[in-house]
Design a protein around this motif. Sequence first.
Motif, short mmCIF file in Angstrom:
data_model
loop_
_atom_site.label_atom_id
_atom_site.label_comp_id
_atom_site.label_asym_id
_atom_site.label_seq_id
_atom_site.Cartn_x
_atom_site.Cartn_y
_atom_site.Cartn_z
N HIS A 293 3.35 -34.10 6.92
CA HIS A 293 4.11 -34.67 8.05
C HIS A 293 3.64 -33.96 9.47
O HIS A 293 4.93 -35.09 10.12
N LEU A 294 2.92 -32.85 9.82
CA LEU A 294 3.13 -32.82 10.88
C LEU A 294 0.56 -33.34 11.19
O LEU A 294 0.63 -32.99 10.58
N PRO A 295 1.27 -34.24 12.30
CA PRO A 295 0.08 -34.84 12.82
C PRO A 295 -1.53 -33.01 12.83
O PRO A 295 -0.97 -32.13 13.48
N VAL A 296 -2.53 -33.31 12.59
CA VAL A 296 -3.35 -32.96 13.22
C VAL A 296 -3.48 -32.69 14.89
O VAL A 296 -3.43 -34.28 15.22
N ALA A 297 -3.66 -31.43 15.53
CA ALA A 297 -3.51 -31.53 17.07
C ALA A 297 -4.80 -32.14 17.68
O ALA A 297 -6.24 -32.52 17.04
N ASP A 298 -4.86 -33.27 18.51
CA ASP A 298 -5.99 -33.81 19.46
C ASP A 298 -7.27 -32.71 19.40
O ASP A 298 -6.67 -31.47 20.17
N PRO A 299 -8.80 -32.55 19.08
CA PRO A 299 -9.40 -30.94 19.40
C PRO A 299 -9.63 -30.67 20.90
O PRO A 299 -9.41 -30.12 21.25
N GLU A 300 -9.64 -32.15 21.79
CA GLU A 300 -9.36 -32.01 23.08
C GLU A 300 -8.25 -31.18 23.16
O GLU A 300 -8.74 -29.76 24.57
N ASP A 301 -7.35 -31.38 23.34
CA ASP A 301 -6.25 -30.53 24.01
C ASP A 301 -5.96 -28.60 23.18
O ASP A 301 -6.14 -27.96 24.02
N GLU A 302 -6.22 -29.14 21.79
CA GLU A 302 -6.52 -27.28 21.32
C GLU A 302 -7.73 -26.46 21.79
O GLU A 302 -7.58 -25.90 22.10
N ILE A 303 -9.08 -27.50 21.73
CA ILE A 303 -9.88 -26.61 22.85
C ILE A 303 -9.91 -26.19 23.94
O ILE A 303 -9.99 -25.11 24.37
N LEU A 328 -17.99 -37.19 16.93
CA LEU A 328 -17.40 -35.29 17.56
C LEU A 328 -18.36 -35.33 19.09
O LEU A 328 -17.65 -34.86 19.85
N ARG A 329 -19.48 -36.35 19.10
CA ARG A 329 -20.25 -36.27 20.34
C ARG A 329 -19.27 -36.95 21.23
O ARG A 329 -20.05 -35.93 22.44
N TYR A 330 -18.05 -37.12 21.46
CA TYR A 330 -17.52 -37.28 22.82
C TYR A 330 -17.24 -36.31 23.12
O TYR A 330 -16.96 -36.36 24.59
N LEU A 331 -16.72 -35.16 22.78
CA LEU A 331 -16.08 -34.31 23.11
C LEU A 331 -17.50 -33.89 24.42
O LEU A 331 -16.84 -32.50 25.15
N GLY A 332 -18.08 -33.74 24.29
CA GLY A 332 -19.59 -33.77 25.23
C GLY A 332 -20.42 -32.14 24.91
O GLY A 332 -20.96 -31.05 25.77
N LEU A 333 -19.72 -31.55 23.64
CA LEU A 333 -20.25 -29.91 23.74
C LEU A 333 -21.16 -30.48 22.23
O LEU A 333 -21.68 -31.20 21.50
N PRO A 334 -22.71 -29.76 21.88
CA PRO A 334 -22.64 -28.96 20.87
C PRO A 334 -21.91 -29.61 19.60
O PRO A 334 -21.14 -28.64 19.75
N VAL A 335 -22.87 -30.68 18.33
CA VAL A 335 -22.02 -30.54 17.32
C VAL A 335 -23.18 -30.30 16.07
O VAL A 335 -24.01 -30.94 16.64
N ALA A 336 -22.64 -29.62 15.20
CA ALA A 336 -23.98 -29.73 14.03
C ALA A 336 -22.99 -29.52 12.59
O ALA A 336 -21.65 -29.56 12.94
#
Length: 374
Positions: A293-303, A328-336
């Motif tokens: 019943h609890l959503p995962v937070a937006d990764p941009e906000d949590e980062i 996840l590339r929209y975050l502008g960080l290296p993703v792997a």
Amino acid sequence: MMLSDFSQSPLRAVLFADGVFGQLEGKTAQGVLRHSSILETVAVIDRSLARGSTGTVVVGTDIPIVASLDEAMGFRPEALVVALTESDYGECVDGQFQHAPRVPGDIPEFWWEQIHAAVRGGLHVISCLHLQLLGTDLVDLLAEGQRIVDIRRPYDELPKYSGRTHRSRARLLHVAGSDCVVGKRTTALQLQHAARSRGVDTGYVGTGQTCLLVGSSEGAIIDRTPVFQAAGLVEHLVQKADPQYDLLVIKGQASVLHPAFGGLATAILQGSRPDVVVFVHDPQRKVRYHWEHLPVADPEDEIALVEQLGGAPVVAVATRGQENVRALRYLGLPVADMLVDDGAAQLIDAVESVLLRAGTPLHRTAAQGSDREF
């Protein structure tokens, strides 16, 4: 460490993960199988997958899955590892796994049967249960030299947080994440291995039960600590390990925005005082693990919050699967993807690049490819 005084290492171990080995609740058994340097898995007990192989769950492994300890004894084990807690319990209903957590101390009859059989059979018992087995009548059955180890026992020493002591040697890489059971431990251990392969003398500070079972330079069950003392304990563990390593990797718990565990996650983050952070996220997970019943937070906000609380930059993002990498590339960080061959290496590249720009590059004091035991 609680397992360091066993004279033989690695111990030949049977992992008890009945009903959960192939589920998210089986993460401890999966982690031991994949990464442990102090336990050699010879069999897994899970009646739901009996007569199969661990390779169906953990790719690249091939250990037999059996239905009972009696079957496992043929593989000459030295220890039974109860690699789950009461809260991991589940049942198969109409062919589907249904999580049915039990309260601490409410042990299913089959679990008790297997633990008693192990003690009667002369095996050491290493338990992740909330129930402390050393407080039960099992102690009266132990033979000379036979041991019960309660992994989740409270930490003996609870130093206060100081915030004044600076590290003398190690850079610290903190692994944070967006939820529970999202891949933080796997990411941390893969990063440690990748750094070691480059000759960086790298240690691991454990914060949970699986960390202690795979082998860590320093560690404690942080969630057994009152939250107002957790940051001080983490600071203490980091300071103990600091003089021995050029890089320390520490895994956070849950997520700083998790309503139930955010205080613990924040205490570990602030107690570790990281230089850099790697963030772990599954973009396909929309609700929290066991809190649907609890959503995962937006990764941009949590980062952004992780950077503010920890005082260190998030330098890269870890995930699983190429579809998630692209998402996840929209975050502008290296993703792997941490489960492909060069995934961890890509993120270590990002870590080294940021540290180099900050004027604090990683030293290479270990032999290239070193995989020093803890």
